[in-house]
Design a protein around this motif. Structure first.
Motif, PDB file in Angstrom:
ATOM      1  N   GLY A  39       0.817  -1.212   0.000  1.00 54.85           N
ATOM      2  CA  GLY A  39       0.000   0.000   0.000  1.00 54.85           C
ATOM      3  C   GLY A  39       0.847   1.257   0.000  1.00 54.85           C
ATOM      4  N   MET A  40       1.805   1.328   0.923  1.00 52.89           N
ATOM      5  CA  MET A  40       2.663   2.516   1.015  1.00 52.89           C
ATOM      6  C   MET A  40       3.887   2.403   0.112  1.00 52.89           C
ATOM      7  SD  MET A  40       2.663   3.207   5.123  1.00 52.89           S
ATOM      8  CE  MET A  40       3.507   4.771   5.020  1.00 52.89           C
ATOM      9  N   GLY A  41       4.308   1.202  -0.201  1.00 47.88           N
ATOM     10  CA  GLY A  41       5.548   1.021  -0.954  1.00 47.88           C
ATOM     11  C   GLY A  41       5.370   0.943  -2.451  1.00 47.88           C
ATOM     12  N   SER A  42       4.161   1.127  -2.936  1.00 50.87           N
ATOM     13  CA  SER A  42       3.943   0.976  -4.376  1.00 50.87           C
ATOM     14  C   SER A  42       4.199   2.266  -5.158  1.00 50.87           C
ATOM     15  CB  SER A  42       2.516   0.492  -4.639  1.00 50.87           C
ATOM     16  OG  SER A  42       1.582   1.445  -4.149  1.00 50.87           O
ATOM     17  N   GLY A  43       4.432   3.373  -4.465  1.00 52.72           N
ATOM     18  CA  GLY A  43       4.690   4.643  -5.152  1.00 52.72           C
ATOM     19  C   GLY A  43       6.146   4.774  -5.556  1.00 52.72           C
ATOM     20  N   PRO A  44       6.464   5.883  -6.206  1.00 47.14           N
ATOM     21  CA  PRO A  44       7.867   6.120  -6.593  1.00 47.14           C
ATOM     22  C   PRO A  44       8.752   6.317  -5.367  1.00 47.14           C
ATOM     23  CG  PRO A  44       6.378   7.775  -7.560  1.00 47.14           C
ATOM     24  CD  PRO A  44       5.566   6.908  -6.680  1.00 47.14           C
ATOM     25  N   ALA A  45       9.986   5.856  -5.441  1.00 47.02           N
ATOM     26  CA  ALA A  45      10.910   5.924  -4.305  1.00 47.02           C
ATOM     27  C   ALA A  45      11.213   7.367  -3.900  1.00 47.02           C
ATOM     28  CB  ALA A  45      12.203   5.192  -4.636  1.00 47.02           C
ATOM     29  N   GLU A  46      11.112   8.289  -4.823  1.00 45.95           N
ATOM     30  CA  GLU A  46      11.378   9.692  -4.507  1.00 45.95           C
ATOM     31  C   GLU A  46      10.351  10.269  -3.540  1.00 45.95           C
ATOM     32  OE1 GLU A  46      10.909   8.740  -7.869  1.00 45.95           O
ATOM     33  OE2 GLU A  46      13.053   8.297  -8.085  1.00 45.95           O
ATOM     34  N   GLU A  47       9.173   9.670  -3.456  1.00 49.35           N
ATOM     35  CA  GLU A  47       8.095  10.177  -2.608  1.00 49.35           C
ATOM     36  C   GLU A  47       8.014   9.480  -1.256  1.00 49.35           C
ATOM     37  OE1 GLU A  47       4.453  10.032  -4.794  1.00 49.35           O
ATOM     38  OE2 GLU A  47       5.258  11.214  -6.454  1.00 49.35           O
ATOM     39  N   TYR A  48       8.919   8.553  -0.968  1.00 50.82           N
ATOM     40  CA  TYR A  48       8.883   7.838   0.300  1.00 50.82           C
ATOM     41  C   TYR A  48       9.183   8.782   1.463  1.00 50.82           C
ATOM     42  CZ  TYR A  48       9.128   3.287  -2.099  1.00 50.82           C
ATOM     43  OH  TYR A  48       8.876   2.192  -2.867  1.00 50.82           O
ATOM     44  N   THR A  49       8.559   8.507   2.594  1.00 47.93           N
ATOM     45  CA  THR A  49       8.946   9.155   3.840  1.00 47.93           C
ATOM     46  C   THR A  49       9.754   8.133   4.631  1.00 47.93           C
ATOM     47  OG1 THR A  49       6.864   8.460   4.882  1.00 47.93           O
ATOM     48  CG2 THR A  49       6.917  10.658   3.904  1.00 47.93           C
ATOM     49  N   TYR A  50      10.574   8.612   5.548  1.00 46.95           N
ATOM     50  CA  TYR A  50      11.496   7.727   6.250  1.00 46.95           C
ATOM     51  C   TYR A  50      11.298   7.815   7.752  1.00 46.95           C
ATOM     52  CZ  TYR A  50      13.785   7.152   1.793  1.00 46.95           C
ATOM     53  OH  TYR A  50      14.034   6.834   0.489  1.00 46.95           O
ATOM     54  N   ILE A  51      11.437   6.677   8.421  1.00 48.06           N
ATOM     55  CA  ILE A  51      11.373   6.573   9.883  1.00 48.06           C
ATOM     56  C   ILE A  51      12.631   5.829  10.317  1.00 48.06           C
ATOM     57  CG2 ILE A  51      10.089   5.662  11.846  1.00 48.06           C
ATOM     58  CD1 ILE A  51       7.570   5.801  10.076  1.00 48.06           C
ATOM     59  N   PHE A  52      13.448   6.452  11.149  1.00 50.12           N
ATOM     60  CA  PHE A  52      14.709   5.874  11.601  1.00 50.12           C
ATOM     61  C   PHE A  52      15.580   5.436  10.416  1.00 50.12           C
ATOM     62  CE2 PHE A  52      11.911   4.806  15.323  1.00 50.12           C
ATOM     63  CZ  PHE A  52      12.471   5.730  16.185  1.00 50.12           C
ATOM     64  N   GLY A  53      15.544   6.179   9.342  1.00 52.45           N
ATOM     65  CA  GLY A  53      16.357   5.876   8.172  1.00 52.45           C
ATOM     66  C   GLY A  53      15.792   4.787   7.277  1.00 52.45           C
ATOM     67  N   LEU A  54      14.646   4.239   7.614  1.00 53.38           N
ATOM     68  CA  LEU A  54      14.006   3.192   6.809  1.00 53.38           C
ATOM     69  C   LEU A  54      12.795   3.780   6.099  1.00 53.38           C
ATOM     70  CD1 LEU A  54      13.974   0.383   9.510  1.00 53.38           C
ATOM     71  CD2 LEU A  54      15.532   0.546   7.579  1.00 53.38           C
ATOM     72  N   PRO A  55      12.495   3.318   4.899  1.00 51.71           N
ATOM     73  CA  PRO A  55      11.251   3.771   4.270  1.00 51.71           C
ATOM     74  C   PRO A  55      10.065   3.447   5.181  1.00 51.71           C
ATOM     75  CG  PRO A  55      12.589   2.521   2.714  1.00 51.71           C
ATOM     76  CD  PRO A  55      13.235   2.379   4.057  1.00 51.71           C
ATOM     77  N   ALA A  56       9.097   4.351   5.247  1.00 51.58           N
ATOM     78  CA  ALA A  56       7.956   4.183   6.150  1.00 51.58           C
ATOM     79  C   ALA A  56       7.222   2.868   5.888  1.00 51.58           C
ATOM     80  CB  ALA A  56       7.008   5.368   6.036  1.00 51.58           C
ATOM     81  N   TRP A  57       7.065   2.505   4.619  1.00 48.64           N
ATOM     82  CA  TRP A  57       6.354   1.255   4.326  1.00 48.64           C
ATOM     83  C   TRP A  57       7.096   0.067   4.924  1.00 48.64           C
ATOM     84  CZ3 TRP A  57       8.803  -2.646   1.815  1.00 48.64           C
ATOM     85  CH2 TRP A  57       9.903  -2.330   1.029  1.00 48.64           C
ATOM     86  N   PHE A  58       8.430   0.067   4.863  1.00 46.79           N
ATOM     87  CA  PHE A  58       9.218  -1.030   5.429  1.00 46.79           C
ATOM     88  C   PHE A  58       9.143  -1.007   6.951  1.00 46.79           C
ATOM     89  CE2 PHE A  58      13.010  -2.950   7.169  1.00 46.79           C
ATOM     90  CZ  PHE A  58      13.052  -4.156   6.495  1.00 46.79           C
ATOM     91  N   PHE A  59       9.254   0.178   7.540  1.00 38.50           N
ATOM     92  CA  PHE A  59       9.191   0.290   8.991  1.00 38.50           C
ATOM     93  C   PHE A  59       7.865  -0.241   9.517  1.00 38.50           C
ATOM     94  CE2 PHE A  59       7.987   2.473  12.872  1.00 38.50           C
ATOM     95  CZ  PHE A  59       9.076   2.203  13.680  1.00 38.50           C
ATOM     96  N   TYR A  60       6.744   0.198   8.924  1.00 40.46           N
ATOM     97  CA  TYR A  60       5.437  -0.247   9.414  1.00 40.46           C
ATOM     98  C   TYR A  60       5.171  -1.718   9.106  1.00 40.46           C
ATOM     99  CZ  TYR A  60       4.231   4.563  10.471  1.00 40.46           C
ATOM    100  OH  TYR A  60       4.210   5.826  11.005  1.00 40.46           O
ATOM    101  N   SER A  61       5.562  -2.200   7.935  1.00 36.05           N
ATOM    102  CA  SER A  61       5.250  -3.587   7.585  1.00 36.05           C
ATOM    103  C   SER A  61       6.149  -4.575   8.308  1.00 36.05           C
ATOM    104  CB  SER A  61       5.340  -3.800   6.077  1.00 36.05           C
ATOM    105  OG  SER A  61       6.666  -3.645   5.623  1.00 36.05           O
ATOM    106  N   CYS A  62       7.441  -4.266   8.435  1.00 29.82           N
ATOM    107  CA  CYS A  62       8.377  -5.243   9.006  1.00 29.82           C
ATOM    108  C   CYS A  62       8.742  -4.978  10.463  1.00 29.82           C
ATOM    109  CB  CYS A  62       9.638  -5.298   8.155  1.00 29.82           C
ATOM    110  SG  CYS A  62       9.319  -5.918   6.491  1.00 29.82           S
ATOM    111  N   VAL A  63       9.095  -3.758  10.802  1.00 36.54           N
ATOM    112  CA  VAL A  63       9.546  -3.482  12.164  1.00 36.54           C
ATOM    113  C   VAL A  63       8.352  -3.380  13.115  1.00 36.54           C
ATOM    114  CG1 VAL A  63      10.823  -1.881  13.628  1.00 36.54           C
ATOM    115  CG2 VAL A  63      11.631  -2.359  11.308  1.00 36.54           C
ATOM    116  N   ALA A  64       7.417  -2.476  12.813  1.00 34.27           N
ATOM    117  CA  ALA A  64       6.246  -2.320  13.683  1.00 34.27           C
ATOM    118  C   ALA A  64       5.382  -3.587  13.661  1.00 34.27           C
ATOM    119  CB  ALA A  64       5.430  -1.105  13.261  1.00 34.27           C
ATOM    120  N   GLY A  65       5.257  -4.205  12.485  1.00 30.63           N
ATOM    121  CA  GLY A  65       4.478  -5.442  12.385  1.00 30.63           C
ATOM    122  C   GLY A  65       5.050  -6.547  13.249  1.00 30.63           C
ATOM    123  N   PHE A  66       6.376  -6.660  13.267  1.00 29.13           N
ATOM    124  CA  PHE A  66       7.023  -7.664  14.114  1.00 29.13           C
ATOM    125  C   PHE A  66       6.734  -7.397  15.586  1.00 29.13           C
ATOM    126  CE2 PHE A  66      10.689  -8.660  16.813  1.00 29.13           C
ATOM    127  CZ  PHE A  66      10.670 -10.041  16.729  1.00 29.13           C
TER     128      PHE A  66
END
Length: 96
Positions: A39-66
């Motif tokens: 959902g969040m990771g399907s856009g262009p990489a230039e539009e990503y927001t970052y949390i702790f240096g990770l793309p927000a989609w990765f942070f929410y799906s992998c780190v927060a999800g874990f």
């Protein structure tokens, strides 16, 4: 006959309930991961927001999800699962 014994043994009812809880947790985890990753990771990489240096989609799906799954599984095991003896006492085995 084994089938009749399984229907009468309350351990199988408990095991079935706990299996459905496990399936529900797996489905929740997959939906959470898929929703944020695609959902969040399907856009262009230039539009990503970052949390702790990770793309927000990765942070929410992998780190927060874990972390959420650790809390949910711990709560399920602590509050919903029961300790069940493995020994079959009805076959005349040693009972202590």
């Amino acid at each position: 006959m084994k089938i009749d014994r399984h229907k009468k043994d309350p351990r199988f009812k408990i095991a079935e309930k706990e299996a459905w809880i496990g399936i529900g947790l797996v489905l929740f985890n997959f939906i959470w991961w898929y929703g944020f990753a695609y959902g969040m990771g399907s856009g262009p990489a230039e539009e990503y927001t970052y949390i702790f240096g990770l793309p927000a989609w990765f942070f929410y799906s992998c780190v927060a999800g874990f972390l959420i799954m650790v809390v949910l599984v711990t709560a399920a095991v602590r509050f919903l699962f029961k300790e069940v003896p493995f020994e079959d006492r009805s076959e005349g085995g040693d009972s202590e």
